[in-house]
Design a protein around this motif. Structure first.
Motif, PDB file in Angstrom:
ATOM      1  N   VAL A  42       0.459  -1.529  -0.104  1.00 46.68           N
ATOM      2  CA  VAL A  42      -0.155   0.015  -0.185  1.00 46.68           C
ATOM      3  C   VAL A  42       0.949   0.811   0.035  1.00 46.68           C
ATOM      4  O   VAL A  42       0.734   1.802  -0.911  1.00 46.68           O
ATOM      5  N   LEU A  43       1.722   1.077   1.137  1.00 47.17           N
ATOM      6  CA  LEU A  43       2.674   2.048   0.440  1.00 47.17           C
ATOM      7  C   LEU A  43       3.277   2.182  -0.183  1.00 47.17           C
ATOM      8  O   LEU A  43       3.485   3.926  -1.332  1.00 47.17           O
ATOM      9  N   GLU A  44       3.916   1.411  -1.450  1.00 51.31           N
ATOM     10  CA  GLU A  44       4.517   1.563  -2.343  1.00 51.31           C
ATOM     11  C   GLU A  44       3.502   2.430  -3.779  1.00 51.31           C
ATOM     12  O   GLU A  44       3.511   2.959  -4.862  1.00 51.31           O
ATOM     13  N   THR A  45       2.447   1.834  -3.577  1.00 58.61           N
ATOM     14  CA  THR A  45       1.200   1.765  -4.514  1.00 58.61           C
ATOM     15  C   THR A  45       0.631   3.356  -3.942  1.00 58.61           C
ATOM     16  O   THR A  45       0.488   4.164  -5.149  1.00 58.61           O
ATOM     17  N   GLN A  46       0.523   4.078  -2.728  1.00 54.48           N
ATOM     18  CA  GLN A  46       0.529   5.583  -2.688  1.00 54.48           C
ATOM     19  C   GLN A  46       1.038   6.190  -3.052  1.00 54.48           C
ATOM     20  O   GLN A  46       1.570   7.923  -3.469  1.00 54.48           O
ATOM     21  N   GLY A  47       2.753   6.165  -3.048  1.00 55.83           N
ATOM     22  CA  GLY A  47       4.106   6.507  -3.765  1.00 55.83           C
ATOM     23  C   GLY A  47       4.133   6.795  -4.302  1.00 55.83           C
ATOM     24  O   GLY A  47       4.936   7.078  -5.290  1.00 55.83           O
ATOM     25  N   SER A  48       3.513   6.237  -6.150  1.00 55.05           N
ATOM     26  CA  SER A  48       3.692   5.914  -7.473  1.00 55.05           C
ATOM     27  C   SER A  48       3.039   7.110  -8.299  1.00 55.05           C
ATOM     28  O   SER A  48       2.977   7.729  -7.489  1.00 55.05           O
ATOM     29  N   VAL A  49       3.122   6.871  -9.963  1.00 54.42           N
ATOM     30  CA  VAL A  49       3.562   7.817 -10.854  1.00 54.42           C
ATOM     31  C   VAL A  49       1.953   8.142 -10.947  1.00 54.42           C
ATOM     32  O   VAL A  49       1.730   8.952 -11.374  1.00 54.42           O
ATOM     33  N   GLN A  93     -14.554   7.128  -4.511  1.00 60.90           N
ATOM     34  CA  GLN A  93     -13.862   8.209  -4.792  1.00 60.90           C
ATOM     35  C   GLN A  93     -13.598   9.119  -3.697  1.00 60.90           C
ATOM     36  O   GLN A  93     -12.722  10.477  -3.590  1.00 60.90           O
ATOM     37  N   PRO A  94     -14.403   9.104  -2.441  1.00 60.71           N
ATOM     38  CA  PRO A  94     -14.345  10.407  -1.353  1.00 60.71           C
ATOM     39  C   PRO A  94     -12.820  10.233  -1.357  1.00 60.71           C
ATOM     40  O   PRO A  94     -12.350   9.415  -0.683  1.00 60.71           O
ATOM     41  N   THR A 230      -9.500   0.267  10.066  1.00 60.04           N
ATOM     42  CA  THR A 230      -9.522  -0.859  10.165  1.00 60.04           C
ATOM     43  C   THR A 230      -9.384  -2.392   9.349  1.00 60.04           C
ATOM     44  O   THR A 230      -8.800  -3.357   9.553  1.00 60.04           O
ATOM     45  N   ILE A 231      -9.067  -1.051   7.703  1.00 55.67           N
ATOM     46  CA  ILE A 231      -9.204  -1.817   6.893  1.00 55.67           C
ATOM     47  C   ILE A 231      -7.122  -2.086   6.875  1.00 55.67           C
ATOM     48  O   ILE A 231      -7.161  -2.563   5.717  1.00 55.67           O
ATOM     49  N   ARG A 232      -7.038  -0.739   6.618  1.00 55.95           N
ATOM     50  CA  ARG A 232      -5.277  -0.708   6.375  1.00 55.95           C
ATOM     51  C   ARG A 232      -5.138  -0.651   5.209  1.00 55.95           C
ATOM     52  O   ARG A 232      -3.875  -1.193   4.378  1.00 55.95           O
ATOM     53  N   ALA A 233      -5.745   0.166   4.230  1.00 59.34           N
ATOM     54  CA  ALA A 233      -6.451   0.575   2.949  1.00 59.34           C
ATOM     55  C   ALA A 233      -5.866   2.279   2.528  1.00 59.34           C
ATOM     56  O   ALA A 233      -5.321   2.701   3.740  1.00 59.34           O
ATOM     57  N   GLY A 234      -6.031   2.744   1.954  1.00 57.86           N
ATOM     58  CA  GLY A 234      -5.281   3.750   1.043  1.00 57.86           C
ATOM     59  C   GLY A 234      -6.388   5.137   2.704  1.00 57.86           C
ATOM     60  O   GLY A 234      -7.317   4.551   1.601  1.00 57.86           O
ATOM     61  N   ARG A 235      -5.623   5.994   2.378  1.00 55.24           N
ATOM     62  CA  ARG A 235      -6.609   6.876   2.755  1.00 55.24           C
ATOM     63  C   ARG A 235      -7.297   6.603   1.725  1.00 55.24           C
ATOM     64  O   ARG A 235      -7.374   7.208   1.166  1.00 55.24           O
ATOM     65  N   LEU A 262      -8.451  10.909  -6.052  1.00 52.02           N
ATOM     66  CA  LEU A 262      -6.825  11.223  -5.929  1.00 52.02           C
ATOM     67  C   LEU A 262      -6.469   9.253  -5.933  1.00 52.02           C
ATOM     68  O   LEU A 262      -6.021   8.419  -5.609  1.00 52.02           O
ATOM     69  N   MET A 263      -5.818   9.885  -7.387  1.00 47.28           N
ATOM     70  CA  MET A 263      -5.793   8.324  -7.978  1.00 47.28           C
ATOM     71  C   MET A 263      -4.199   6.924  -7.574  1.00 47.28           C
ATOM     72  O   MET A 263      -5.135   6.110  -7.093  1.00 47.28           O
ATOM     73  N   HIS A 264      -3.833   7.850  -6.682  1.00 47.61           N
ATOM     74  CA  HIS A 264      -2.879   6.682  -5.968  1.00 47.61           C
ATOM     75  C   HIS A 264      -3.848   6.704  -4.884  1.00 47.61           C
ATOM     76  O   HIS A 264      -3.771   5.486  -4.232  1.00 47.61           O
ATOM     77  N   ASN A 265      -4.445   7.488  -4.212  1.00 47.64           N
ATOM     78  CA  ASN A 265      -5.396   6.988  -2.862  1.00 47.64           C
ATOM     79  C   ASN A 265      -6.433   5.956  -2.969  1.00 47.64           C
ATOM     80  O   ASN A 265      -6.175   4.468  -2.931  1.00 47.64           O
ATOM     81  N   VAL A 266      -6.694   5.795  -4.800  1.00 47.95           N
ATOM     82  CA  VAL A 266      -7.767   4.979  -5.005  1.00 47.95           C
ATOM     83  C   VAL A 266      -6.926   3.737  -4.879  1.00 47.95           C
ATOM     84  O   VAL A 266      -7.486   2.501  -4.971  1.00 47.95           O
TER      85      VAL A 266
END
Length: 416
Positions: A42-49, A93-94, A230-235, A262-266
């Motif tokens: 998830v960290l890698e995904t949220q810091g992606s292009v 998307q929210p 509790t679900i540990r996904a993107g913010r 915010l597509m990196h969060n999605v």
């Protein structure tokens, strides 16, 4: 041209702050109920292009070109959310749980319409109609509470309140109520007064996904959630609803309340939802609740007063007024933080102090469970907490516990 070099070269001040925060998380016991540690994926995904891409609209219907890959990512998040919760429609998307709530309000209510929700000092949330929040400024809000004797919601009283107030929307959901909601009963109450029922599951998204908490889908017209607790996904947040209301909800989020998602969060949500579909996540969810119950047992055995007497989920609300009348929630938070135990001060039912001081603390288990803690470690930590509150001026004790906390943290690293 882009600046040369990595973060250490381009902005060492920000890098130092990030390193400091990573060290703080590694060296402290994080027990704020709304916080957790995400996976490296998830960290890698949220810091992606993906952070570079504008994608106004929805998969297959965007206002910009070049969206084929972000369409794939968002559709994965949608499909996984629908599978996790058994929902007909999901909007991923929210930007937050509060904006998910905003989406439902804007879609289904007019300014001045009535909302009935749980009182903030009884465990509710700002976005459920508190006067400092937009929800309390745009709508007419009355709030229900918990029974002062039991700490549980009195559903008969809620039904009477709804009949008298005649709301357009009833909210079931909380940020500090330690018991399960009876979603079916609240759905029946809402139907009886011709109101919508919105279940805000921000805190328990992962517990529902993991099958250890009742699921409001089917009993609520709308389910809103945060995706980073509790679900540990993107913010961010999500809205679950039926096909009947899908178009209204989607329009309320975009273009109604937000521009580009915010597509990196999605994408982080998609990855986190994928992790939540595994057997390992179900085991994690079960352990979160088991750890909270173990902690509750320690507190109760040692004379601490818990709102409702215990917990059904991931958090405890400790009322300090009986066991430690001279200690405020703010005092307790600061005392515990000084030894590396992070909790938050919290209002309690019948609160008489300022929300900046409070008479209670909220204590949660999601982050420590992610680190691998089980019931035995929770018992140890629970005793640390009570020892510190029982002896607020004992600096030697605080130093001893601080060293033990440091050792415990080193045995359970977050990111190897």
């Amino acid at each position: 041209m882009l600046p040369d070099g990595d973060l250490s070269a381009s902005d060492p001040d920000v890098q130092a702050a990030i390193r400091g925060e990573k060290r703080r998380q590694e060296e402290n016991l994080e027990m704020i109920a709304s916080e957790n540690h995400v996976s490296k994926a998830v960290l890698e995904t949220q810091g992606s292009v993906l952070t570079n891409k504008y994608a106004e609209g929805y998969p297959g219907s965007r206002y910009y070109g070049g969206c084929e890959h972000v369409d794939t990512v968002e559709q994965l998040a949608i499909d996984r959310a629908k599978e996790l919760f058994g929902a007909e429609h999901a909007n991923v998307q929210p930007h937050s749980g509060t904006q998910a709530n905003m989406g439902v309000y804007f879609a289904m209510l007019e300014p001045g319409d009535r909302i009935l929700s749980l009182d903030l000092t009884h465990g509710g949330h700002l976005s459920h109609g508190h006067h400092v929040n937009f929800s309390g400024q745009y709508y007419e809000v009355e709030q229900y509470g918990v029974d002062p004797e039991t700490g549980y919601i009195d559903y008969d009283e809620l039904a009477n309140h709804a009949e008298q107030f005649d709301p357009g929307l009833i909210v079931s959901g909380s940020s500090a109520y330690p018991r399960e909601f009876d979603y079916e009963r609240i759905g029946e109450i809402a139907a009886a007064v011709d109101a919508y029922h919105m279940a805000d599951i921000a805190h328990i998204t992962g517990l529902i996904a993991g099958g250890v908490h009742s699921n409001p889908v089917g009993d609520a017209d709308f389910v809103t959630a945060s995706t980073h607790k509790t679900i540990r996904a993107g913010r961010g947040g999500i809205i679950l609803t039926t096909e009947e209301h899908a178009e209204e909800i989607d329009k309320a989020i975009f273009p109604g309340a937000q521009g580009g998602p915010l597509m990196h969060n999605v994408a982080g949500k998609a990855v986190g939802f994928g992790e939540a579909l595994t057997d390992e996540f179900r085991e994690y969810s079960e352990q979160v609740v088991a750890n909270a119950k173990a902690l509750a047992d320690v507190f109760t055995d040692r004379g601490m007063s818990l709102v409702s007497g215990g917990t059904d989920k991931h958090l405890l609300l400790v009322d300090l007024r009986e066991s430690h009348p001279s200690i405020t929630g703010k005092d307790a938070e600061e005392r515990l933080e000084s030894v590396g135990i992070t909790v938050n001060k919290n209002t309690v039912p019948g609160e008489s102090r300022s929300p900046f001081v409070t008479s209670g603390i909220r204590v949660g288990t999601p982050a420590l469970t992610t680190r691998g803690f089980s019931e035995s470690e929770m018992e140890t930590i629970g005793n640390y907490i009570v020892d510190l509150l029982d002896n607020p001026d004992d600096d030697d004790l605080a130093e001893e516990i601080s060293m033990e906390v440091e050792q415990l943290c080193s045995e359970y690293p977050i990111y190897d």
